[in-house]
Structures are given as C-alpha cells and as structure tokens.
Design a protein around this motif. Structure first.
Motif, mmCIF file in Angstrom:
data_model
loop_
_atom_site.group_PDB
_atom_site.id
_atom_site.type_symbol
_atom_site.label_atom_id
_atom_site.label_comp_id
_atom_site.label_asym_id
_atom_site.label_seq_id
_atom_site.Cartn_x
_atom_site.Cartn_y
_atom_site.Cartn_z
ATOM 1 N N HIS A 59 0.837 -1.195 0.000
ATOM 2 C CA HIS A 59 0.000 0.000 0.000
ATOM 3 C C HIS A 59 0.878 1.253 0.000
ATOM 4 O O HIS A 59 2.036 1.221 0.433
ATOM 5 N N LEU A 77 -6.923 3.510 -1.475
ATOM 6 C CA LEU A 77 -6.086 2.315 -1.599
ATOM 7 C C LEU A 77 -6.687 1.348 -2.628
ATOM 8 O O LEU A 77 -5.946 0.689 -3.366
ATOM 9 N N VAL A 104 -9.826 -3.128 1.666
ATOM 10 C CA VAL A 104 -9.475 -2.644 0.326
ATOM 11 C C VAL A 104 -10.061 -3.571 -0.738
ATOM 12 O O VAL A 104 -10.611 -3.118 -1.752
ATOM 13 N N GLN A 192 -2.810 5.182 8.323
ATOM 14 C CA GLN A 192 -3.519 3.929 8.082
ATOM 15 C C GLN A 192 -4.597 3.706 9.140
ATOM 16 O O GLN A 192 -5.713 3.274 8.828
#
Length: 272
Positions: A59, A77, A104, A192
């Motif tokens: 990522h 993402l 994701v 994140q």
C-alpha cells in the motif's frame, strides 16, 4: 520462495511497489495494517504461488511504495490497486485481502467490479456500524508505537495469535518482526489507522449485496483483532459467499494453517 521482482507503478502521485511471484492465473494480494508484501508467512505464499501468479502489493507509503504525505482512505487504496491491475495489462484478477487489505479488497470489488474475478477475504469485516470491533484495549495495543522494536514485536504477536502459541511465534520470528517494526513510519501508521477508523464509520457494509463475483471468507475462531463474528456478517451479506473458520486460530491464522488455507484458496480459485 520462487524468483521475484520488485518494480513500481506510478499511481495517483505515488509509486506503488509490488512483488511478482509464482505461476498461473493472476492473484492480487493485499496485506493488512502496517504490513508489507514481505511480511506474509513464507509457507503460505509459496503454496499459493505454486498455483497462482501472485501480485503482492505494498500500500502507498509502506514497503517498496512511496508516499505523498497526504491522508488517504480505503477507497484511495482500492483505486491504487485498480490502477495496478490496469497497468499490468490484466482485464481483471482475483483478489485476496487480509484484515485492512480485506477492506481494500471489498471496496475494489464494489467500486471496480469489472476488475475482480474472484474475491478471498481473510480476517476482515464489512465496516460501518454493522462491524463487530476489537476491544479498546486491543485496538490501543495494535496502534501503539512505543517501546523497542522487540517490545513492539512481542506486543503485536500477542494480538495476532492465541496466547498458547504467540510465544513460540515470537521465539521463531521475533527478530524478523522487530526488524520490520523498526522500519515503519509511525506517522504512516497513524494515517492507516485513521483510514480504518473511517472504514468503521462509513464502510461498504450496505453495498455488499452488490458483489456478484464468487467470494471465499475465512477467519480464525480466536481472532481478537477482527472478531470471527464478522465472517458470519460477511457471508450473510454477500450472495453465494463461502465461509471457513479455522479452530484455535488467531488473526494471522495463515501462519498457523499455511498449507491448509492455501489449499482451500487454490481449490476455490480453480472452480469455474
């Protein structure tokens, strides 16, 4: 491990790195929170690579991927992953996502359905108000960046595995995990974590019925990071989905059952 490459693809102002390994039909592999493409259990990846052409993605901002310093969300993402699939010349690929990588993967399947052949969701949840969350104590430990790398590694492994096996994993892999923690950017981890917080406020749980691709869901029954009850929520929401639960297994159950899980996934992916 089979031979690998570590190229990068320009995506939305960053360079997204990935590793290619294996042979067979393409399988995009998305790791979880604070984890890179190099952090997967080797036995699990080797078994998957025996039947699939793996695209192990990093990522943005982590591993071999670069960062623009801006906040991002799970949808960003997923867009990164869609661009990688396109740039590699695939019309679509199967997609495997673990934990945050599962967020994701779900988003990719909903927002870019033409890019996803089959979907494998490991230790993940549907987001939004319907998701069952970790306790405050577990979440605090997960995002904690204090202490030495080895202290962080021991703390992390105590969350990823049941207590009766966590110490043995620390003895075997503690140095490797500690080295990986030492390379992490605390600021990237915060971004994140913010993306995951947003997912649990406004995830795609109400759009899961739109997923028409075949879906395999798997989790460990002793998962304290993403409670196993989320697997039931996902399989009840996604039409025709399969669910497998592995006994006495934690959040990183692919390291406890590497061959069994890989065999299950490989069999699922070959079904037509």
């Amino acid at each position: 491990m089979l031979s690998e490459t570590v190229p990068r693809i320009a995506v939305n102002g960053v360079q997204v790195g990935y590793r290619g390994v294996g042979k067979g039909l393409p399988l995009l592999v998305l790791n979880g929170f604070a984890a890179t493409s190099a952090d997967w259990d080797p036995s699990f990846i080797d078994k998957l690579a025996s039947s699939n052409d793996l695209i192990l993605l990093d990522h943005r901002g982590i591993g071999n991927s670069t960062d623009d310093g801006k906040p991002f969300d799970i949808a960003q993402l997923a867009n990164d992953a869609a661009h990688v699939i396109e740039a590699l010349g695939f019309k679509c690929t199967s997609v495997l996502g673990w934990s945050m990588g599962g967020f994701v993967a779900q988003t990719l399947a909903v927002q870019h359905p033409d890019r996803v052949d089959k979907l494998v969701l490991l230790s993940t949840d549907p987001g939004g108000a319907g998701a069952d969350l970790a306790s405050t104590a577990v979440w605090s430990q997960l995002i904690d960046t204090t202490g030495t790398p080895h202290e962080q590694a021991r703390r992390l492994l105590s969350l990823l595995f049941p207590c009766d096996v966590a110490e043995s994993f620390y003895r075997e892999y503690g140095d490797i995990v500690a080295a990986a923690r030492a390379r992490l950017s605390p600021e990237l981890k915060k971004r994140q974590a913010a993306a995951m917080d947003a997912w649990h406020r406004n995830g795609i749980g109400n759009r899961l019925r739109d997923i028409s691709t075949p879906v395999l869901i798997a989790s460990g029954t002793e998962d304290v990071v993403v409670p196993a009850s989320n697997g039931l929520k996902l399989v009840n929401a996604i039409p025709g989905a399969w669910l497998a639960q592995f006994p006495r297994a934690g959040h990183a159950f692919m390291a406890q059952y590497p061959r069994q899980l890989a065999d299950l996934i490989n069999g699922f992916l070959t079904l037509r």
